[in-house]
Design an enzyme around this catalytic site. Structure first.
Site, PDB file in Angstrom:
ATOM      1  N   VAL A  74       0.823  -1.211   0.000  1.00  0.00           N
ATOM      2  CA  VAL A  74       0.000   0.000   0.000  1.00  0.00           C
ATOM      3  C   VAL A  74       0.859   1.264   0.000  1.00  0.00           C
ATOM      4  CG1 VAL A  74      -1.910  -1.167   1.144  1.00  0.00           C
ATOM      5  CG2 VAL A  74      -0.177  -0.017   2.547  1.00  0.00           C
ATOM      6  N   HIS A  99      -4.843  -4.142  -2.058  1.00  0.00           N
ATOM      7  CA  HIS A  99      -5.266  -3.739  -0.711  1.00  0.00           C
ATOM      8  C   HIS A  99      -5.337  -2.228  -0.543  1.00  0.00           C
ATOM      9  CE1 HIS A  99      -3.685  -7.909   0.688  1.00  0.00           C
ATOM     10  NE2 HIS A  99      -4.904  -7.968   0.200  1.00  0.00           N
ATOM     11  N   CYS A 107     -13.816   9.625   3.384  1.00  0.00           N
ATOM     12  CA  CYS A 107     -14.724   9.656   4.520  1.00  0.00           C
ATOM     13  C   CYS A 107     -15.843   8.646   4.297  1.00  0.00           C
ATOM     14  CB  CYS A 107     -15.296  11.058   4.717  1.00  0.00           C
ATOM     15  SG  CYS A 107     -16.654  11.489   3.612  1.00  0.00           S
ATOM     16  N   GLY A 212       8.222 -12.318  -3.390  1.00  0.00           N
ATOM     17  CA  GLY A 212       8.299 -11.810  -2.024  1.00  0.00           C
ATOM     18  C   GLY A 212       6.989 -11.757  -1.280  1.00  0.00           C
ATOM     19  N   ASN A 238      10.634 -16.539  -3.369  1.00  0.00           N
ATOM     20  CA  ASN A 238      10.400 -16.160  -1.977  1.00  0.00           C
ATOM     21  C   ASN A 238      11.260 -17.014  -1.049  1.00  0.00           C
ATOM     22  OD1 ASN A 238       8.510 -14.567  -0.080  1.00  0.00           O
ATOM     23  ND2 ASN A 238       8.416 -16.641   0.740  1.00  0.00           N
ATOM     24  N   GLY A 240      11.500 -18.801   2.567  1.00  0.00           N
ATOM     25  CA  GLY A 240      10.706 -19.252   3.701  1.00  0.00           C
ATOM     26  C   GLY A 240       9.376 -19.843   3.287  1.00  0.00           C
TER      27      GLY A 240
END
Length: 295
Positions: A74, A99, A107, A212, A238, A240
């Site tokens: 973001v 996202h 608002c 990633g 990536n 992990g």
């Protein structure tokens, strides 16, 4: 008010969508907490620079190797990496922020403003905190900022922080302090048009490249699953474990993108790197970010 740089907490308590849009006094207190933390954390996000992976992907986008990019981030750094070659409309067409973005605020009645404008309004409403931010910048100190622009504070009272009302609502004779960044919070659904566009991008692509991400959020994971259901070739870069590891049909390279992406782009583009000064510049650009001790 403390003039010391806030100490890092062991964990950050996330803000939930239903809390931020609550019209009661309790909801206003949640917004005080969120906007103070976000006010302190926005400057580092605003000033952040793309890293080498952002620029490597930008080179592939500029070269039309990557026609569409979907990001969970973001911070707007993919846009920054292309800011010298594409206008805003072209970037919005080619980059989907799944996202949302920290750089816009809206608002509860749908009025939208630029985050820099709202940041100035927060400064005007809270001059003591503006002084604190100025002192931090003068000394080069920055509180630790999370990727969503939130900082981790300890021992701070939020009840004196003033959240400005929506200026457009006030012009319409309506009081409204229910404002939030245009990003998806915990418990909030992605807009239908964004969801539809993300699925369309997957359906129109010839293959999918994931970089990633652990795919912890379902909104991203379901796009990968949709690609596999359509028999699209999928490659993940990536380090992990990820949510996708048990799925069949996924190829995975366990390596940091910062190590391989520049060389990978040079291999894909070949002589175009030397022939096009824009591509060559992109592959020399970017902040180098070695893993932190936490990693």
């Amino acid at each position: 008010m403390s003039r010391q740089l806030p100490e890092q907490e062991s964990a950050s308590t996330p803000a939930f969508y239903h809390e931020l849009v609550d019209s009661t006094e309790k909801g206003f207190a949640f917004r005080q907490r969120y906007w103070l933390r976000s006010y302190l954390g926005y400057t580092p996000v605003r000033d952040a620079l793309p890293n080498t992976t952002h620029y490597a992907l930008a080179a592939l986008q500029y070269s039309s190797i990557i026609p569409k990019l979907i990001t969970q981030n973001v911070d707007g750094l993919h846009h920054k990496a292309l800011s010298s070659v594409w206008n805003t409309a072209h970037k919005q067409e080619r980059i989907l922020e799944l996202h949302g973005s920290l750089h816009k605020v809206h608002c509860s009645h749908g009025h939208v403003m630029d985050r820099a404008t709202f940041q100035d309004r927060l400064s005007a409403a809270n001059p003591e905190w503006k002084t604190y931010v100025d002192e931090l910048e003068a000394t080069g100190q920055r509180p630790r900022t999370n990727p969503d622009g939130d900082v981790e504070l300890e021992g701070i009272a939020y009840d004196s922080f003033r959240v400005p009302e929506c200026a457009t609502c006030l012009a319409e004779n309506r009081h409204n302090s229910i404002l939030k960044p245009e990003l998806i919070f915990f418990g909030e659904s992605i807009r239908q048009d964004v969801r539809d566009r993300s699925y369309a991008d997957i359906e129109h692509c010839s293959r999918l490249f994931l970089v990633g991400t652990t795919l912890a959020t379902y909104s991203a994971f379901r796009l990968l699953r949709h690609a596999l259901e359509l028999k699209k070739p999928v490659l993940m870069l990536n380090i992990g474990p990820t949510r996708a590891d048990p799925l069949s049909g996924l190829e995975k390279i366990e390596m940091s993108s910062r190590i391989v992406m520049r060389d990978a782009v040079r291999a894909v583009l070949g002589s175009r790197v030397d022939d096009d000064p824009i591509i060559e510049r992109m592959l020399r650009s970017g902040v180098v970010q070695p893993p932190s001790e936490d990693d």
